[in-house]
Enzyme design. Structure first.
Site, PDB file in Angstrom:
ATOM      1  N   CYS A   1       0.853  -1.184   0.000  1.00  0.00           N
ATOM      2  CA  CYS A   1       0.000   0.000   0.000  1.00  0.00           C
ATOM      3  C   CYS A   1       0.894   1.241   0.000  1.00  0.00           C
ATOM      4  CB  CYS A   1      -0.926   0.098   1.193  1.00  0.00           C
ATOM      5  SG  CYS A   1      -2.077  -1.251   1.347  1.00  0.00           S
TER       6      CYS A   1
ATOM      7  N   ARG B   1       3.950  -0.711  -4.740  1.00  0.00           N
ATOM      8  CA  ARG B   1       3.679  -1.215  -3.389  1.00  0.00           C
ATOM      9  C   ARG B   1       2.269  -1.777  -3.242  1.00  0.00           C
ATOM     10  NH1 ARG B   1       6.528   0.109   1.073  1.00  0.00           N
ATOM     11  NH2 ARG B   1       8.624   0.723   0.520  1.00  0.00           N
TER      12      ARG B   1
ATOM     13  N   TRP C   1      -3.069  -2.523  -1.513  1.00  0.00           N
ATOM     14  CA  TRP C   1      -2.843  -3.957  -1.681  1.00  0.00           C
ATOM     15  C   TRP C   1      -3.738  -4.602  -0.646  1.00  0.00           C
ATOM     16  CZ3 TRP C   1      -1.250  -8.195   1.170  1.00  0.00           C
ATOM     17  CH2 TRP C   1      -0.801  -9.311   0.445  1.00  0.00           C
TER      18      TRP C   1
ATOM     19  N   ASN D   1      -2.087   2.204   6.081  1.00  0.00           N
ATOM     20  CA  ASN D   1      -1.311   1.009   5.731  1.00  0.00           C
ATOM     21  C   ASN D   1      -1.147   0.196   7.000  1.00  0.00           C
ATOM     22  OD1 ASN D   1      -0.912   2.052   3.239  1.00  0.00           O
ATOM     23  ND2 ASN D   1       1.284   2.447   3.488  1.00  0.00           N
ATOM     24  N   GLY D   2      -1.170  -1.116   6.880  1.00  0.00           N
ATOM     25  CA  GLY D   2      -0.978  -1.957   8.063  1.00  0.00           C
ATOM     26  C   GLY D   2      -2.231  -2.733   8.366  1.00  0.00           C
TER      27      GLY D   2
ATOM     28  N   GLU E   1      16.299 -19.099  -6.132  1.00  0.00           N
ATOM     29  CA  GLU E   1      16.016 -17.731  -6.568  1.00  0.00           C
ATOM     30  C   GLU E   1      15.562 -17.705  -8.033  1.00  0.00           C
ATOM     31  OE1 GLU E   1      15.430 -15.038  -5.249  1.00  0.00           O
ATOM     32  OE2 GLU E   1      15.806 -13.495  -6.738  1.00  0.00           O
TER      33      GLU E   1
ATOM     34  N   LYS F   1      12.019 -16.218  -9.173  1.00  0.00           N
ATOM     35  CA  LYS F   1      11.902 -15.123 -10.157  1.00  0.00           C
ATOM     36  C   LYS F   1      10.909 -15.497 -11.238  1.00  0.00           C
ATOM     37  CE  LYS F   1      13.215 -12.780  -8.514  1.00  0.00           C
ATOM     38  NZ  LYS F   1      13.405 -12.016  -7.398  1.00  0.00           N
TER      39      LYS F   1
ATOM     40  N   GLU G   1       7.284 -15.618  -9.900  1.00  0.00           N
ATOM     41  CA  GLU G   1       6.785 -14.277  -9.553  1.00  0.00           C
ATOM     42  C   GLU G   1       6.312 -13.508 -10.780  1.00  0.00           C
ATOM     43  OE1 GLU G   1       9.038 -12.276  -5.799  1.00  0.00           O
ATOM     44  OE2 GLU G   1      10.320 -12.757  -7.486  1.00  0.00           O
TER      45      GLU G   1
ATOM     46  N   HIS H   1      15.385 -37.920  -5.364  1.00  0.00           N
ATOM     47  CA  HIS H   1      14.501 -38.306  -4.263  1.00  0.00           C
ATOM     48  C   HIS H   1      13.080 -37.785  -4.470  1.00  0.00           C
ATOM     49  CE1 HIS H   1      17.872 -39.954  -2.120  1.00  0.00           C
ATOM     50  NE2 HIS H   1      18.523 -38.806  -2.244  1.00  0.00           N
TER      51      HIS H   1
ATOM     52  N   LYS I   1       5.734  -5.021  -3.282  1.00  0.00           N
ATOM     53  CA  LYS I   1       7.179  -4.856  -3.131  1.00  0.00           C
ATOM     54  C   LYS I   1       7.626  -5.005  -1.682  1.00  0.00           C
ATOM     55  CE  LYS I   1      11.274  -3.933  -4.530  1.00  0.00           C
ATOM     56  NZ  LYS I   1      11.929  -5.107  -5.138  1.00  0.00           N
TER      57      LYS I   1
HETATM   58  C1  G6P Z   1       8.294  -9.300  -1.037  1.00  0.00           C
HETATM   59  C2  G6P Z   1       8.939  -8.963  -2.359  1.00  0.00           C
HETATM   60  C3  G6P Z   1      10.177  -9.836  -2.558  1.00  0.00           C
HETATM   61  C4  G6P Z   1      11.131  -9.669  -1.397  1.00  0.00           C
HETATM   62  C5  G6P Z   1      10.452  -9.978  -0.057  1.00  0.00           C
HETATM   63  C6  G6P Z   1      11.328  -9.590   1.124  1.00  0.00           C
HETATM   64  O1  G6P Z   1       7.746 -10.580  -1.080  1.00  0.00           O
HETATM   65  O2  G6P Z   1       8.037  -9.162  -3.415  1.00  0.00           O
HETATM   66  O3  G6P Z   1      10.829  -9.454  -3.762  1.00  0.00           O
HETATM   67  O4  G6P Z   1      12.222 -10.519  -1.563  1.00  0.00           O
HETATM   68  O5  G6P Z   1       9.245  -9.219   0.047  1.00  0.00           O
HETATM   69  O6  G6P Z   1      11.513  -8.198   1.085  1.00  0.00           O
HETATM   70  P1  G6P Z   1      12.682  -7.406   1.763  1.00  0.00           P
HETATM   71  O7  G6P Z   1      12.379  -5.967   1.458  1.00  0.00           O
HETATM   72  O8  G6P Z   1      12.610  -7.700   3.236  1.00  0.00           O
HETATM   73  O9  G6P Z   1      13.952  -7.865   1.176  1.00  0.00           O
END
Ligand code: G6P
Length: 612
Positions: A2, A27, A74, A100-101, A485, A489, A492, A508, A607
């Site tokens: 948000c 965000r 969000w 927010n929150g 990772e 990626k 996502e 396994h 984000k």
């Molecule tokens: C969200 C983002 C990710 C990020 C994660 C942790 O899920 O979409 O890209 O890795 O938060 O965020 P941070 O800001 O703590 O690295």
């Protein structure tokens, strides 16, 4: 997660608010709204969907006035529709509030307020707060700040809020508890509030970060900061060091691609001024600890979420191998609820791009409260985690706008490498070994440039694989977290199901999935486990899997075994993840674009996840 923006000053508020929430759209992007005060009139316009929907509405009918608030959402409580969009309003539509929150006692408050005669028009937890402010006026609050402060006493949970009201016009009252909020101090009676500095840099680089428990009043005549328990408080003004260019696309089609391409620069920035080539050591200004205190650390517990957690895994391997210190890595969301046994001589390391991830922050607070020393590896300067840790290493990667983390990840690996070297040289490592590592670190940015030049290759590769339904990523040793990772990626941004696995574990379970429709990305750079990974490749090939091999040499002995060979430069095994990650970022990007996905704002993601 948000975005909040508020503006009071000499200019029309609506365009500034709209521009501000656009900069925060990464965000949260499921609905948006603005409220603008014009004398005693308060107008609110909200729309579900992306900010463009709101922009269209404002184009047709722009509210005038020089004081207002805005929000991009969000969804947490309630579906993303117009009724649940912020700002939320009091019954007489004369108080507007963005939040927010999460208000944890929202159910109880809803019942109480309903009994008092308040009617709810949304499913959100936020609406309870605006009715509480209304109620505070009804029971005698004289000003908006008094009403907000009274309302906050009843709230449990995390919030960043901004409120305007025609009952006390010309001012914005804001408050923070567990959800980021900062003030932008402009010139000539211009003040902003935002949940992220990206929303204010077009107007000012002077910002005041609020602390938990703070609230503030912004008017054209100035701003005042208070603490709910301590009354008037003074908060320092900080200078933002980056400019607008850092949060604009600069000719790239997407922020994700721009940020992938920025990695040579972001890696130069994370090592700048920190490498001591003569002594094979590292200078880290953010480590304020004396060497004897540092040497007292007997183990390290690393916590993080998402991509940062993958960096933590690489850190674990590095710190154990190079600095010879025991390391444990735990998801922050698990750590905070599992009563871990933590001995006094442990260092807690938190890794976070945003410095605001709710679970990471909560885990940090939990563990710190036990008297444990805490360190931060953080990108966002002035963020909560950066401020609440005892010392740390900043990434200096600049703002990362693409929701899927790219440049922050490679900078996190390098920051971990720097800290590893810092510790190792103080423990047992020789100057010549240190010099070898410093040399390898210095070469990284140029090596990354080399990989990025292969961008077209990944475009071609994506053409072949964009229709796949599943992907498997395999790696071993330092390459196992890279496999995780790479898979993250891809899922996502392209919504293709992908799994990362330790290469040897394939037999396994995941081996059952392998057939001619299963692309398998195998990370096979030259390192001590290379031979073992080649055996895994053979096993995949024997089952007709389609293999994309990422290698760090000519790949001659793999040419016949894999369908596609991606070559990256060779570095030391513990830095190799920086180089093998980049092909996986570019592959995910091109596949997602080909599938027509919104790579910068993937569905359902945000984000910075500031709720649990
Ligand atoms: C969200 C983002 C990710 C990020 C994660 C942790 O899920 O979409 O890209 O890795 O938060 O965020 P941070 O800001 O703590 O690295």
């Amino acid at each position: 997660m948000c975005g909040i923006v508020g503006y009071v000053g000499p200019q029309e508020a609506a365009p500034i608010l709209l521009e501000g929430i656009r900069r925060l759209e990464y965000r949260g992007y499921d609905s948006a709204g603005v409220s603008v005060l014009n004398g005693l009139a308060l107008r609110t316009i909200r729309r579900s969907g992306k900010i463009d929907e709101l922009a269209d509405a404002l184009n047709k009918d722009r509210p005038t006035g020089t004081c207002g608030i805005a929000h991009t959402r969000w969804a947490t409580h309630g579906v993303p529709n117009q009724a649940n969009a912020h700002p939320h309003l009091s019954a007489d539509q004369d108080i507007a509030l963005v939040h927010n929150g999460i208000i944890e006692n929202a159910r109880a408050l809803r019942m109480k307020l309903t009994e008092l005669g308040f009617r709810f028009t949304s499913e959100t937890d936020t609406e309870t707060v605006v009715h509480l402010v209304d109620h505070a006026f009804q029971i005698g609050a004289a000003t908006l700040e008094d009403a907000v402060a009274t309302a906050l006493l009843e709230i449990e949970g995390a919030y960043g809020i901004a409120v305007v009201s025609s009952r006390d016009p010309g001012k914005i009252v804001v408050a923070r508890n567990g959800s980021p909020l900062l003030l932008g101090i402009g010139k000539d009676g211009e003040y902003l509030v935002a949940s992220d500095v990206a929303a204010v840099v077009a107007h000012t680089r002077d910002v005041v970060y609020l602390d938990d428990g703070d609230y503030a009043v912004l008017e054209r005549s100035g701003y005042r900061t208070y603490h709910l328990e301590r009354g008037v408080v003074s908060r320092d003004v900080h200078q933002v060091t980056w400019d607008l260019g850092a949060i604009e696309k600069g000719g790239f089609e997407h922020f994700m691609l721009k940020e992938i391409f920025e990695q040579p620069a972001s890696l130069r920035d994370v090592i700048r001024g920190r490498l001591l080539e003569d002594t094979g050591s590292v200078h880290l200004g953010g480590i304020t600890l004396q060497d004897e205190d540092l040497l007292r650390i007997k183990r390290i517990l690393i916590t993080a979420c998402g991509t940062s957690w993958h960096a933590a895994l690489i850190g674990e391997y590095m710190l154990e191998e190079i600095a010879r210190i025991p390391v444990e890595v735990e998801y922050a969301s698990e750590l905070r609820y599992r009563s871990p046994v933590i001995e006094d001589d442990t260092l807690l390391m938190t890794i976070s791009q945003s410095g605001e991830t709710a679970d990471t922050l909560a885990a940090l607070r939990e563990i710190k409260a036990q008297g444990i020393l805490a360190m931060g590896i953080v990108n966002a300067v002035g963020s909560s985690i950066a401020r609440e840790t005892d010392f740390g290493v900043y990434l200096h990667a600049g703002p990362e706008i693409g929701v899927a983390s790219t440049k922050a990840f490679t900078s996190q690996i390098v920051a971990l490498a720097l800290f590893t070297l810092y510790l190792a040289r103080r423990r047992h490592m020789s100057a010549s070994d240190g010099r070898e590592m410093v040399h390898a670190l210095c070469q990284l940015p140029e090596q990354v440039e080399h990989i990025i030049q292969l961008n077209d290759v990944f475009h071609e590769l994506a053409l072949e694989y964009s229709e796949a339904h599943n992907f498997l990523y395999l790696g071993r040793g330092y390459q196992f977290p890279v496999a995780l990772e790479g898979a993250l990626k891809l899922k996502e941004v392209s919504y293709i199901h992908a799994e990362g696995y330790p290469a040897a574990e394939m037999k396994h379970g995941p081996i059952a999935l392998i057939d001619e429709d299963m692309p398998v990305v195998v990370l096979a750079p030259q390192d001590p486990v290379y031979g073992k990974v080649v055996s895994t490749i053979e096993e995949v090939k024997a089952r007709n899997g389609r293999i994309i091999g990422v290698v760090s040499d000519s790949g001659a002995d793999l040419c016949a075994k894999v369908d596609h060979l991606i070559r990256v430069p060779q570095t030391l095994p513990w830095l190799q993840p920086v180089l093998t990650t980049i092909p996986l970022q570019l592959l995910a990007y091109h596949v997602a674009v080909m599938r027509g996905c919104d790579v910068d704002q993937p569905r359902n993601l945000a984000k910075s996840v500031t709720v649990e």
